[in-house]
Design an enzyme around this catalytic site. Sequence first.
Site, PDB file in Angstrom:
ATOM      1  N   GLU A 310     -44.626  -3.164  12.083  1.00 42.08           N
ATOM      2  CA  GLU A 310     -45.327  -1.877  11.180  1.00 42.08           C
ATOM      3  C   GLU A 310     -46.654  -1.607  10.679  1.00 42.08           C
ATOM      4  O   GLU A 310     -46.741  -0.934   9.583  1.00 42.08           O
ATOM      5  CB  GLU A 310     -44.058  -1.354  10.470  1.00 42.08           C
ATOM      6  CG  GLU A 310     -43.990  -2.088   9.188  1.00 42.08           C
ATOM      7  CD  GLU A 310     -42.895  -3.435   9.264  1.00 42.08           C
ATOM      8  OE1 GLU A 310     -42.573  -3.942   8.243  1.00 42.08           O
ATOM      9  OE2 GLU A 310     -42.836  -3.670  10.444  1.00 42.08           O
ATOM     10  N   HIS A 334     -38.036   3.351  14.256  1.00 40.26           N
ATOM     11  CA  HIS A 334     -37.987   2.475  13.093  1.00 40.26           C
ATOM     12  C   HIS A 334     -39.249   2.020  12.422  1.00 40.26           C
ATOM     13  O   HIS A 334     -39.360   2.029  11.279  1.00 40.26           O
ATOM     14  CB  HIS A 334     -37.291   1.104  13.476  1.00 40.26           C
ATOM     15  CG  HIS A 334     -36.882  -0.095  12.709  1.00 40.26           C
ATOM     16  ND1 HIS A 334     -35.843  -0.163  12.253  1.00 40.26           N
ATOM     17  CD2 HIS A 334     -37.949  -0.998  12.360  1.00 40.26           C
ATOM     18  CE1 HIS A 334     -35.806  -1.125  11.285  1.00 40.26           C
ATOM     19  NE2 HIS A 334     -37.152  -1.838  11.498  1.00 40.26           N
ATOM     20  N   GLU A 335     -40.332   1.791  13.316  1.00 43.83           N
ATOM     21  CA  GLU A 335     -41.580   1.283  12.990  1.00 43.83           C
ATOM     22  C   GLU A 335     -42.247   2.312  12.200  1.00 43.83           C
ATOM     23  O   GLU A 335     -42.804   2.112  11.085  1.00 43.83           O
ATOM     24  CB  GLU A 335     -42.547   0.762  13.979  1.00 43.83           C
ATOM     25  CG  GLU A 335     -41.669  -0.396  14.985  1.00 43.83           C
ATOM     26  CD  GLU A 335     -41.365  -1.489  14.085  1.00 43.83           C
ATOM     27  OE1 GLU A 335     -41.807  -1.617  12.987  1.00 43.83           O
ATOM     28  OE2 GLU A 335     -40.273  -2.232  14.666  1.00 43.83           O
ATOM     29  N   HIS A 338     -41.237   2.807   8.664  1.00 46.82           N
ATOM     30  CA  HIS A 338     -41.556   1.721   7.627  1.00 46.82           C
ATOM     31  C   HIS A 338     -42.843   2.117   6.944  1.00 46.82           C
ATOM     32  O   HIS A 338     -43.225   1.738   6.105  1.00 46.82           O
ATOM     33  CB  HIS A 338     -41.965   0.689   8.443  1.00 46.82           C
ATOM     34  CG  HIS A 338     -40.881  -0.626   8.665  1.00 46.82           C
ATOM     35  ND1 HIS A 338     -40.401  -1.146   7.529  1.00 46.82           N
ATOM     36  CD2 HIS A 338     -40.510  -1.216   9.579  1.00 46.82           C
ATOM     37  CE1 HIS A 338     -39.645  -2.104   7.844  1.00 46.82           C
ATOM     38  NE2 HIS A 338     -39.557  -2.106   9.244  1.00 46.82           N
ATOM     39  N   GLU A 357     -36.183  -3.338   5.356  1.00 49.68           N
ATOM     40  CA  GLU A 357     -35.453  -2.971   6.601  1.00 49.68           C
ATOM     41  C   GLU A 357     -34.035  -2.398   6.336  1.00 49.68           C
ATOM     42  O   GLU A 357     -33.745  -1.387   7.472  1.00 49.68           O
ATOM     43  CB  GLU A 357     -35.129  -4.391   7.339  1.00 49.68           C
ATOM     44  CG  GLU A 357     -36.257  -5.246   7.449  1.00 49.68           C
ATOM     45  CD  GLU A 357     -37.090  -4.501   8.347  1.00 49.68           C
ATOM     46  OE1 GLU A 357     -36.840  -3.469   9.139  1.00 49.68           O
ATOM     47  OE2 GLU A 357     -38.075  -5.162   8.691  1.00 49.68           O
ATOM     48  N   ASP A 415     -38.460 -16.425   6.986  1.00 50.83           N
ATOM     49  CA  ASP A 415     -38.019 -16.031   8.024  1.00 50.83           C
ATOM     50  C   ASP A 415     -36.552 -16.257   8.177  1.00 50.83           C
ATOM     51  O   ASP A 415     -35.822 -15.674   8.907  1.00 50.83           O
ATOM     52  CB  ASP A 415     -38.653 -16.663   9.165  1.00 50.83           C
ATOM     53  CG  ASP A 415     -38.681 -16.175  10.506  1.00 50.83           C
ATOM     54  OD1 ASP A 415     -38.980 -15.173  10.641  1.00 50.83           O
ATOM     55  OD2 ASP A 415     -38.085 -16.923  11.462  1.00 50.83           O
ATOM     56  N   TYR A 423     -30.876  -5.733   7.927  1.00 53.69           N
ATOM     57  CA  TYR A 423     -31.227  -4.508   8.470  1.00 53.69           C
ATOM     58  C   TYR A 423     -29.983  -3.698   8.296  1.00 53.69           C
ATOM     59  O   TYR A 423     -30.132  -2.301   7.984  1.00 53.69           O
ATOM     60  CB  TYR A 423     -31.425  -4.817   9.832  1.00 53.69           C
ATOM     61  CG  TYR A 423     -32.895  -5.336  10.065  1.00 53.69           C
ATOM     62  CD1 TYR A 423     -33.943  -4.548  10.706  1.00 53.69           C
ATOM     63  CD2 TYR A 423     -33.201  -6.534   9.935  1.00 53.69           C
ATOM     64  CE1 TYR A 423     -34.997  -5.181  11.100  1.00 53.69           C
ATOM     65  CE2 TYR A 423     -34.425  -7.157  10.261  1.00 53.69           C
ATOM     66  CZ  TYR A 423     -35.410  -6.373  10.846  1.00 53.69           C
ATOM     67  OH  TYR A 423     -36.759  -6.939  11.122  1.00 53.69           O
TER      68      TYR A 423
END
Length: 644
Positions: A310, A334-335, A338, A357, A415, A423
């Site tokens: 994003e 979704h992006e 953001h 998220e 990560d 999410y």
Amino acid sequence: MMFARILGLFPLALLFPIAACGSAGDAGGTAAAQENAVSIFASEEGVDTHSYARPLEARVTHVALDLNADFDAQRMVGTATLDLEVAEGAEEVVLDSKDLEIREVVNGDGETLQWEMGEDSGDAHGAPLTIRLGGATRIKITYASAPGAEALQWLEPEQTAGGETPYLFSQGQAILNRSWIPTQDSPGIRQSWDARITAPRGIRVVMSAEMLTPDGEPVDGEPGRLAYRFKMDEPVAPYLIAIAAGDIAFQQLGERTGVYAEPSMLADAAAEFEDLEEMVIAAEALYGEYRWGRYDLLVLPPSFPFGGMENPRLTFVTPTVIAGDKSLVSLIAHELAHSWSGNLVTNATWDDFWLNEGFTVYFENRIMEAVYGTEQAAMLADLGWTDMMEDVEAVGGLTAADTALHLDLDGRDPDDGMTDIAYEKGAVFLRTIERTVGRARFDAWLRDYFDRHAFQPQTSAGLLSDMRANLFEGDEADRIGLDEWVYEPGLPENAVHIQSNRFRAVDQAIENFVDNGSIAVINWPEWTTQERQRFLNGLPRDLSEERLETLDESFDFSEARNSEIRFAWLKLAIANRFDPARDSIEEFLLSMGRRKFVAPLFEALMEEGDWGAPLARRIYAEARSRYHSVTTGTVDELVDTGDD
């Protein structure tokens, strides 16, 4: 802890004088934003254990890059000039770095400053770069990135669609940008930025900012190169500074939307994303003004490790989302979402990744509902629930600590927290709140929340405090159980599960096919991609070879253009050791590097022992050099060499 030590040195009243940043016209908003940032840095949840920065002493506020993209050496070489907010009495600034070659550091007058590179952590965190300020509030660092910088992928011409021009792209989330930019690489330390990037003629540079010279400009003394300049006036989290360079063309889609891609991909990309402007309009109707100017997409080569990223003004997108029928454009929604949740209001640390998220998945679904209808949104939400429950099992079940929304990732790669729990559980939490207070009140609060916290970091504690103060009435907060949702593992009993009515027919088709093997019960031509995913993912993992052959021959799954369908089919084929799918598995894994697809398939192959593990090793030996470090960092742990 670090924050306690810093507070002892610098009382809050002395930190970052308001007059030091912002103009007279925006002093009130700037003061409020700075006060909020300082209070977050001073809180326990606001301490970022994934950054060496000490923002209560000295904090980066602006980054100015002047870099050459050296495609031969595969390095970014040049300078980064940093503007700082420095607390009274502070003598040094600490930056994040990963394998950077630091050549010189000077102050704003060009005088040399002392600096020291600390011990490298040996992992993604890199090493602290400590610079003695001597009263400076602007420093200029001359440096070069390493040829193997983890954020950057340099592609040979044959790895691109056109096959003639090399390509470069970056992926900064979560803490990879420290491998090519010496700054404070923490999501809570927002920074405005500008850049001048030079590249060989024939290679176009784009970045996640306003493009001041879209066609490039001559470079004095270097006729073979062009310079491209960019500007981002708003402060952003540093992981959102992004670059790409290659044979890149552009097509306008709407008044403020468009798509960049390699020329051979541009027409397909423009057709796939033709609803982009409508999505932006729908998003604004829900939660307020889009504040970033343009919203463009960049379709990257297939080695890009994510579905999308994003980056402000220029979302990076995988070509695997181009299905030819717009069936996978929820990723674009979704992006786009953001631009509010994540870019406008950002998790202060990676322990609160869900704040980016979870809100975005909720918002994405509302965009899809507005543009494509309620049932389409319901199918996507229902698939998301399934993905969430699969990840719950993957991390150890409902009692596992990593099923909480707020995580403790101290000592781990951030990560590790980027799972479907962040999410989808985050989105389910918000749907549960919406069901309790009503959509109208929830929407009004969320729109106001984005306005009040625009361009600021946020923590879980800060969010819950805001909800209690501005959203809930009576005992609503207690009935929802806010702390249980955010800080405890598992899924509370009041979780709202959106279920699709259309999936009932799909589930019946699964049952009928398993019972009698007839494809007459499968209404494939009329089903959406989401119904097809539900069907393939719902089939038992122990189908006979005859049943698998019937499916593949009838629907040509092994050649499916739709990446989600191909992925679902290959998971089923691997689980059943279906030999006719081996060529399709190999072709798919060699054709792209999207981690969402690549990692589960390699893992499934390795789990199939003598049938799958040799195939996984052979494919990965060829594919690894084509993948971004984000993907190899995961797959390296899944595929052993077999040398034991």
